[in-house]
Enzyme design. Structure first.
Site, PDB file in Angstrom:
ATOM      1  N   TYR A 168       0.792  -1.241   0.000  1.00 56.80           N
ATOM      2  CA  TYR A 168       0.000   0.000   0.000  1.00 56.80           C
ATOM      3  C   TYR A 168       0.822   1.289   0.000  1.00 56.80           C
ATOM      4  O   TYR A 168       0.265   2.372   0.016  1.00 56.80           O
ATOM      5  CB  TYR A 168      -0.974   0.025   1.190  1.00 56.80           C
ATOM      6  CG  TYR A 168      -0.335  -0.215   2.546  1.00 56.80           C
ATOM      7  CD1 TYR A 168       0.378   0.783   3.188  1.00 56.80           C
ATOM      8  CD2 TYR A 168      -0.456  -1.451   3.181  1.00 56.80           C
ATOM      9  CE1 TYR A 168       0.962   0.563   4.420  1.00 56.80           C
ATOM     10  CE2 TYR A 168       0.131  -1.686   4.417  1.00 56.80           C
ATOM     11  CZ  TYR A 168       0.836  -0.682   5.035  1.00 56.80           C
ATOM     12  OH  TYR A 168       1.417  -0.904   6.248  1.00 56.80           O
ATOM     13  N   LYS A 169       2.152   1.155   0.004  1.00 56.80           N
ATOM     14  CA  LYS A 169       2.979   2.380   0.002  1.00 56.80           C
ATOM     15  C   LYS A 169       3.308   2.746  -1.442  1.00 56.80           C
ATOM     16  O   LYS A 169       2.416   3.113  -2.200  1.00 56.80           O
ATOM     17  CB  LYS A 169       4.226   2.155   0.853  1.00 56.80           C
ATOM     18  CG  LYS A 169       3.924   1.895   2.329  1.00 56.80           C
ATOM     19  CD  LYS A 169       5.217   1.727   3.101  1.00 56.80           C
ATOM     20  CE  LYS A 169       4.981   1.324   4.536  1.00 56.80           C
ATOM     21  NZ  LYS A 169       4.426   2.404   5.349  1.00 56.80           N
TER      22      LYS A 169
ATOM     23  N   ARG B   7       7.905  14.025   7.656  1.00 55.39           N
ATOM     24  CA  ARG B   7       8.316  13.085   6.600  1.00 55.39           C
ATOM     25  C   ARG B   7       7.681  13.472   5.276  1.00 55.39           C
ATOM     26  O   ARG B   7       6.475  13.674   5.194  1.00 55.39           O
ATOM     27  CB  ARG B   7       7.809  11.695   6.976  1.00 55.39           C
ATOM     28  CG  ARG B   7       8.869  10.698   7.203  1.00 55.39           C
ATOM     29  CD  ARG B   7       8.397   9.341   7.584  1.00 55.39           C
ATOM     30  NE  ARG B   7       7.009   8.979   7.369  1.00 55.39           N
ATOM     31  CZ  ARG B   7       6.592   7.736   7.273  1.00 55.39           C
ATOM     32  NH1 ARG B   7       7.453   6.748   7.317  1.00 55.39           N
ATOM     33  NH2 ARG B   7       5.314   7.451   7.124  1.00 55.39           N
TER      34      ARG B   7
HETATM   35  C1  PLP Z   1       9.220  -0.556   7.471  1.00 55.04           C
HETATM   36  C2  PLP Z   1       7.819  -1.012   7.714  1.00 55.04           C
HETATM   37  N1  PLP Z   1       7.572  -2.317   7.944  1.00 55.04           N
HETATM   38  C3  PLP Z   1       6.328  -2.765   8.180  1.00 55.04           C
HETATM   39  C4  PLP Z   1       5.251  -1.899   8.202  1.00 55.04           C
HETATM   40  C5  PLP Z   1       3.878  -2.407   8.570  1.00 55.04           C
HETATM   41  O1  PLP Z   1       3.345  -3.220   7.614  1.00 55.04           O
HETATM   42  P1  PLP Z   1       1.926  -3.939   7.855  1.00 55.04           P
HETATM   43  O2  PLP Z   1       0.983  -2.908   8.354  1.00 55.04           O
HETATM   44  O3  PLP Z   1       1.581  -4.462   6.479  1.00 55.04           O
HETATM   45  O4  PLP Z   1       2.141  -5.034   8.820  1.00 55.04           O
HETATM   46  C6  PLP Z   1       5.457  -0.544   7.948  1.00 55.04           C
HETATM   47  C7  PLP Z   1       4.315   0.386   7.950  1.00 55.04           C
HETATM   48  O5  PLP Z   1       4.421   1.566   7.832  1.00 55.04           O
HETATM   49  C8  PLP Z   1       6.768  -0.089   7.713  1.00 55.04           C
HETATM   50  O6  PLP Z   1       7.022   1.207   7.493  1.00 55.04           O
END
Ligand code: PLP
Length: 425
Positions: free
Chosen positions: A235-236, A384
């Site tokens: 989703y990013k 950010r």
């Molecule tokens: C580096 C990083 N890892 C993991 C996540 C979280 O991922 P999820 O919500 O899919 O578990 C994020 C969310 O911003 C993140 O920035």
């Protein structure tokens, strides 16, 4: 921070090249400029938060309408076969593989990044019996640290988190697995994936790379670096939409031995035989657990078409051009306003974001959002700004910094409305 790089950006500022006209010239030469039309963004918004939730690709609504109104409403359960729903995790994984230097059979889409990290951490520990340490760094995204600590508690090993510059020295024969985020979520600093993976392998440790802020933001070469495992968000910078599922990478050489702990039916070799004993699927499919979140998968799949024919080296060059411009403009226009720079000036060490520090960071971000410049805030003091090269222009960067300067000059952040914290920052 190298003084050379400081001198370069200051020279750029002093050379008086930094005008809106100059930004428009850069945009006129931008080979990716047309990609902006692949996204739907509201008028009056400069979106600098694609590192948190990507903008909506224009291809998504039609795909979702098709999935809901035809494949679900009319096709009903037949669509698992007739609309190729069932192979979607592998199909979408193979498309993501092209963006991260993996082969198509090494990536699959499933679950959230946190859950995939859990599965891979346990699997990695099982591949290194006798070793007692999960190594991480103390500036990692919290979910990575929490999951590592949870796995350590569950399995009886220790979770050790060291400072980022101590990671190499902390690698030793007791480390079963090292877990790092390739591009740090707060500073935007990039780890040297090849060097760290090489050193980890020298001491017999495995590495899990979190590519949440890498995939779709900059190229990365998992196989050229001989990476073991990776996870990342849909989703990013991949723009799959809120809660779109995550991806997991397992290098081919590890797939046959991989035993992940959530042994659900979709990871079974023959799920529709409905046997009572778990036999893992032969390849990457064993990373699956249960029924995939199909709507999120379809949205992610449609979103990935925004990367069609995009040269990732051009993407990287544009991303660095945008972030370097932002830093130079902040140097030029915002000195004296109390900002610090938390992101490396050296472009080689920078992902696709720039983070500033300011003690009033939260309120400043709120004031910017009210003016249509959307970034985000990470406690305690980080503002950010993510630069998604597919939909941002150099003129956007100019306009964003001009707005920030105006917010600071007028102190328009200093209102109770902007200083009151909301749940999501
Ligand atoms: C580096 C990083 N890892 C993991 C996540 C979280 O991922 P999820 O919500 O899919 O578990 C994020 C969310 O911003 C993140 O920035």
């Amino acid at each position: 921070m190298s003084s050379n790089h400081r001198t370069e950006s200051q020279a750029l500022a002093q050379a008086d090249l930094l005008s809106r006209e100059h930004c428009l010239q850069l945009d006129a030469q931008d080979p990716l400029a047309a990609c902006r039309e692949r996204f739907t963004l509201p008028a009056g918004v400069i979106y600098l938060d694609g590192n948190s939730l990507g903008a909506m690709p224009a291809a998504v609504p039609a795909r979702m309408r098709q999935a809901i109104e035809q494949e679900w409403a009319v096709g009903l359960i037949r669509s698992w076969n007739d609309a190729d729903w069932y192979p979607a995790p592998q199909r979408v994984g193979a498309r993501i593989a092209e963006l991260i230097g993996a082969s198509g059979s090494e990536v699959i889409v499933a679950d959230s990044t946190s859950v995939n990290l859990f599965k891979l951490l346990v699997a990695a520990l099982r591949m290194r019996p006798g070793r007692q340490t999960i190594l991480g760094e103390n500036g990692n995204f919290p979910t990575d640290a929490y999951v590592a600590a949870g796995v350590a508690e569950l399995t009886g090993v220790q979770h050790r988190a060291v400072a980022p510059d101590e990671v190499l020295a902390a690698l030793n024969e007791d480390v079963a697995v090292l877990t790092l985020t390739h591009v740090n979520y707060k500073s935007g600093q990039v780890y040297d994936m090849a060097a760290i993976t090489r050193r980890a392998h020298e001491v017999g440790a495995l590495v899990i790379w979190d590519l949440a802020h890498t995939a779709g933001a900059m190229p990365c070469e998992l196989n050229a670096c001989e990476a073991d495992f990776a996870v990342g968000c849909g989703y990013k910078y991949l723009n799959g939409g809120p809660g779109a599922p995550s991806f997991a990478f397992v290098a081919t050489r590890h797939q046959a031995a991989l035993r992940q702990p959530i042994t659900g039916w979709h990871g079974h070799a023959t799920p529709f035989a409905f046997g009572q004993t778990y036999t893992p699927a032969p390849g990457i499919d064993r990373m699956l657990v249960g029924t995939a979140p199909q709507m999120g998968l379809f949205s992610l799949e449609a979103a990935l078409s925004a990367f069609d024919d995009v040269d990732l080296q051009q993407l990287r060059a544009k991303s660095l051009s945008l972030t370097s411009l932002f830093i130079a403009l902040v140097d030029q226009q915002l000195s004296g306003h109390g900002f610090g720079l938390a992101t490396p000036r050296n472009p080689a060490l920078r992902g696709s974001q720039v983070s500033l520090t300011h003690e009033q960071g939260y309120a400043i971000v709120q004031a910017l959002i009210a003016r249509g410049v959307i970034g985000d805030f990470r406690a305690p003091d980080i503002l950010r700004f993510g630069f998604a090269a597919l939909y941002l222009s150099h003129a956007d960067v100019w306009d964003a910094v001009t707005t920030l300067k105006d917010v600071m000059d007028r102190r328009s952040w200093a209102t109770p409305e902007f200083m009151a914290r909301k749940a999501v920052t």
